[in-house]
Design an enzyme around this catalytic site. Structure first.
Site, PDB file in Angstrom:
ATOM      1  N   ARG A   1      -9.590   7.681  -1.262  1.00 41.87           N
ATOM      2  CA  ARG A   1     -10.582   8.556  -0.291  1.00 41.87           C
ATOM      3  C   ARG A   1     -11.345   9.289  -0.853  1.00 41.87           C
ATOM      4  O   ARG A   1     -11.204  10.179  -1.387  1.00 41.87           O
ATOM      5  CB  ARG A   1     -10.345   9.180   0.951  1.00 41.87           C
ATOM      6  CG  ARG A   1      -9.102   7.245   1.557  1.00 41.87           C
ATOM      7  CD  ARG A   1      -8.633   8.228   3.027  1.00 41.87           C
ATOM      8  NE  ARG A   1      -9.642   7.701   4.035  1.00 41.87           N
ATOM      9  CZ  ARG A   1      -9.513   7.570   5.057  1.00 41.87           C
ATOM     10  NH1 ARG A   1      -9.078   6.672   5.616  1.00 41.87           N
ATOM     11  NH2 ARG A   1     -10.899   8.079   5.906  1.00 41.87           N
TER      12      ARG A   1
ATOM     13  N   HIS B   1      -4.119  -3.793   7.745  1.00 37.83           N
ATOM     14  CA  HIS B   1      -3.608  -3.411   8.597  1.00 37.83           C
ATOM     15  C   HIS B   1      -2.939  -3.595   9.918  1.00 37.83           C
ATOM     16  O   HIS B   1      -3.242  -4.286  10.829  1.00 37.83           O
ATOM     17  CB  HIS B   1      -5.028  -3.074   9.281  1.00 37.83           C
ATOM     18  CG  HIS B   1      -5.484  -1.385   9.119  1.00 37.83           C
ATOM     19  ND1 HIS B   1      -5.389  -1.025  10.967  1.00 37.83           N
ATOM     20  CD2 HIS B   1      -5.849  -0.335   8.371  1.00 37.83           C
ATOM     21  CE1 HIS B   1      -5.347   0.450  11.055  1.00 37.83           C
ATOM     22  NE2 HIS B   1      -6.479   0.589   9.266  1.00 37.83           N
TER      23      HIS B   1
ATOM     24  N   HIS C   1      -5.650   3.743  -2.084  1.00 40.70           N
ATOM     25  CA  HIS C   1      -7.026   3.676  -0.923  1.00 40.70           C
ATOM     26  C   HIS C   1      -7.126   5.400  -1.458  1.00 40.70           C
ATOM     27  O   HIS C   1      -6.762   6.136  -1.305  1.00 40.70           O
ATOM     28  CB  HIS C   1      -7.068   3.546   0.432  1.00 40.70           C
ATOM     29  CG  HIS C   1      -8.218   4.217   0.644  1.00 40.70           C
ATOM     30  ND1 HIS C   1      -8.275   3.635   2.305  1.00 40.70           N
ATOM     31  CD2 HIS C   1      -9.638   4.449   0.533  1.00 40.70           C
ATOM     32  CE1 HIS C   1      -9.798   4.734   2.697  1.00 40.70           C
ATOM     33  NE2 HIS C   1     -10.081   3.887   1.883  1.00 40.70           N
TER      34      HIS C   1
ATOM     35  N   ASN D   1       0.470  -1.268   0.025  1.00 38.86           N
ATOM     36  CA  ASN D   1      -0.199   0.256  -0.075  1.00 38.86           C
ATOM     37  C   ASN D   1       1.062   0.904  -0.194  1.00 38.86           C
ATOM     38  O   ASN D   1       1.643   1.160   1.300  1.00 38.86           O
ATOM     39  CB  ASN D   1      -0.534  -0.547   1.859  1.00 38.86           C
ATOM     40  CG  ASN D   1      -1.795   1.063   1.566  1.00 38.86           C
ATOM     41  OD1 ASN D   1      -1.870   2.175   1.040  1.00 38.86           O
ATOM     42  ND2 ASN D   1      -2.705   0.836   1.661  1.00 38.86           N
TER      43      ASN D   1
ATOM     44  N   GLU E   1     -11.435  -9.663   2.440  1.00 38.40           N
ATOM     45  CA  GLU E   1      -9.836  -9.124   3.761  1.00 38.40           C
ATOM     46  C   GLU E   1     -10.133  -9.415   4.991  1.00 38.40           C
ATOM     47  O   GLU E   1     -11.042  -7.560   5.472  1.00 38.40           O
ATOM     48  CB  GLU E   1      -9.113  -7.713   3.452  1.00 38.40           C
ATOM     49  CG  GLU E   1      -7.921  -7.310   3.298  1.00 38.40           C
ATOM     50  CD  GLU E   1      -6.717  -5.632   3.233  1.00 38.40           C
ATOM     51  OE1 GLU E   1      -7.508  -5.519   1.978  1.00 38.40           O
ATOM     52  OE2 GLU E   1      -6.737  -5.565   4.015  1.00 38.40           O
TER      53      GLU E   1
ATOM     54  N   THR F   1      -8.524   3.385   8.463  1.00 33.58           N
ATOM     55  CA  THR F   1     -10.124   2.815   8.311  1.00 33.58           C
ATOM     56  C   THR F   1      -9.653   1.980   9.521  1.00 33.58           C
ATOM     57  O   THR F   1      -9.041   1.240   9.920  1.00 33.58           O
ATOM     58  CB  THR F   1      -9.413   1.525   7.038  1.00 33.58           C
ATOM     59  OG1 THR F   1      -8.843   2.711   6.218  1.00 33.58           O
ATOM     60  CG2 THR F   1     -10.898   0.780   6.491  1.00 33.58           C
TER      61      THR F   1
ATOM     62  N   HIS G   1       1.222   6.431   1.774  1.00 37.88           N
ATOM     63  CA  HIS G   1       1.456   7.310   2.485  1.00 37.88           C
ATOM     64  C   HIS G   1       2.927   8.472   1.226  1.00 37.88           C
ATOM     65  O   HIS G   1       2.933   9.047   2.491  1.00 37.88           O
ATOM     66  CB  HIS G   1       2.012   7.077   3.800  1.00 37.88           C
ATOM     67  CG  HIS G   1       1.271   6.686   4.341  1.00 37.88           C
ATOM     68  ND1 HIS G   1      -0.116   6.976   5.012  1.00 37.88           N
ATOM     69  CD2 HIS G   1       1.058   5.358   4.643  1.00 37.88           C
ATOM     70  CE1 HIS G   1      -1.573   6.598   5.387  1.00 37.88           C
ATOM     71  NE2 HIS G   1      -0.602   5.273   5.694  1.00 37.88           N
TER      72      HIS G   1
ATOM     73  N   GLU H   1      -8.145   0.579  -3.126  1.00 35.74           N
ATOM     74  CA  GLU H   1      -9.346   0.561  -1.379  1.00 35.74           C
ATOM     75  C   GLU H   1     -10.456   1.785  -2.073  1.00 35.74           C
ATOM     76  O   GLU H   1     -10.010   2.699  -1.883  1.00 35.74           O
ATOM     77  CB  GLU H   1      -8.615   0.521  -0.437  1.00 35.74           C
ATOM     78  CG  GLU H   1      -8.077  -0.544   0.025  1.00 35.74           C
ATOM     79  CD  GLU H   1      -6.915  -0.410   1.340  1.00 35.74           C
ATOM     80  OE1 GLU H   1      -7.071   0.817   1.214  1.00 35.74           O
ATOM     81  OE2 GLU H   1      -5.848  -1.300   1.314  1.00 35.74           O
TER      82      GLU H   1
ATOM     83  N   ARG I   1      -7.350  12.757   0.889  1.00 36.69           N
ATOM     84  CA  ARG I   1      -6.278  12.731   1.295  1.00 36.69           C
ATOM     85  C   ARG I   1      -4.704  12.752   1.227  1.00 36.69           C
ATOM     86  O   ARG I   1      -3.835  12.881   1.895  1.00 36.69           O
ATOM     87  CB  ARG I   1      -7.030  13.014   3.318  1.00 36.69           C
ATOM     88  CG  ARG I   1      -6.447  11.232   3.441  1.00 36.69           C
ATOM     89  CD  ARG I   1      -6.424  10.805   4.321  1.00 36.69           C
ATOM     90  NE  ARG I   1      -7.978  11.412   5.369  1.00 36.69           N
ATOM     91  CZ  ARG I   1      -8.417  11.183   6.793  1.00 36.69           C
ATOM     92  NH1 ARG I   1      -7.057  10.025   7.415  1.00 36.69           N
ATOM     93  NH2 ARG I   1      -9.738  11.263   6.771  1.00 36.69           N
TER      94      ARG I   1
END
Ligand code: PXP
Length: 255
Positions: free
Chosen positions: A46, A203, A44, A8, A152, A102, A11, A71, A50
């Site tokens: 969103r 996660h 992801h 992922n 998941e 999340t 970031h 995601e 963000r």
């Protein structure tokens, strides 16, 4: 077969957006993750944008050879983008604007009709769909009834429960003492497979606590972001992905 690693890279986009410019470029991060041995790229999109933006989804989709896992919330605007971008997989997650990340699995019971409709829309567009869900039998059953082929499992409670455990960076080989949260994940994975679901998890997984999850029988793929990007700040993304692959390979080979 070894458990797969979806990296992922959200970031990387968080860091880019902090200065409002172009660097670091998430597309390059996808390429570096591939060099490190990632099996998939996870991002992801969103609703509040963000980190990942629509432009990132389209560019990564168009340039990365790896399967793309998007995601997303069950929101019409995002569903339209997904149908246009056609990632290999969409993972449906709950989304709250005020959350840091999340926080829980999607409530497949309370949102059953929306879930069923979203699964159908995305599946009809030729996209595989997974549902991010807590390790709870009723939730898993409702994912299956809504038409999911993948789930998941949310590993956040396991990851939080393992924090403070004596295992450390220097003891990566030392398995965690089985705890309640790990047992919950193991039983949930077993039940999901009985229902014919393919099981992913993610996660809060890091270089210390991932091994035990990789050992769970039938585990297909782990989606890991924060810990890999954190390590990448010091050792580079290629090396950070290689290190995580090594943890996973070592543990999944032991099954
Ligand atoms: N899986 C899902 C569904 C997520 O929402 C996230 C966080 O974006 C992750 C995995 C990765 O979590 P982490 O960044 O803690 O590794």
């Amino acid at each position: 077969m070894s458990v797969k690693l979806g990296v992922n890279i959200d970031h990387v986009a968080t860091l880019r957006n902090a200065r409002g410019g172009m660097e670091p470029e998430p597309v390059l991060a996808a390429a570096m993750a591939e060099l490190g041995g990632a099996d998939a790229i996870t991002i992801h999109l969103r609703e509040d944008r963000r980190h990942i933006r629509e432009r990132d989804v389209m560019l990564i989709r168009g340039t990365s050879k790896l399967p793309l896992n998007l995601e997303m919330a069950c929101a019409d605007e995002i569903i339209d983008i997904a149908v246009k971008a056609k990632p290999n997989m969409c993972t449906l997650v709950p989304e709250k604007r005020e959350e840091l990340t999340t926080e829980g699995g999607l409530d497949a019971i309370a949102n059953f009709n929306t879930l069923e409709r979203t699964l159908k829309n995305l599946t009809d567009a030729g996209i595989e769909v997974s549902v991010f869900v807590d390790p709870d039998r009723e939730q898993i059953l409702h994912c299956s009834r809504a038409g999911a082929k993948y789930i998941e499992l949310h590993t956040g409670s396991y990851a939080n429960s393992a924090l403070g455990h004596e295992s450390s960076y220097w003891e990566e080989d030392k398995p965690y003492t089985p705890n309640g949260e790990l047992t919950k994940l193991t039983l949930a994975a077993e039940y999901a497979q009985e229902l014919g679901l393919i099981v992913n998890a993610g996660h809060g997984l890091n270089y210390q606590n991932t091994g035990e999850v990789a050992r769970i029988k039938g585990m297909n793929e782990l989606n890991i972001g924060h810990s890999i990007i954190t390590r990448a700040v010091f050792v580079g993304l290629v090396q950070a992905v290689k290190d995580m692959k090594e943890v996973i390979n070592r543990c999944s080979a032991a099954i």
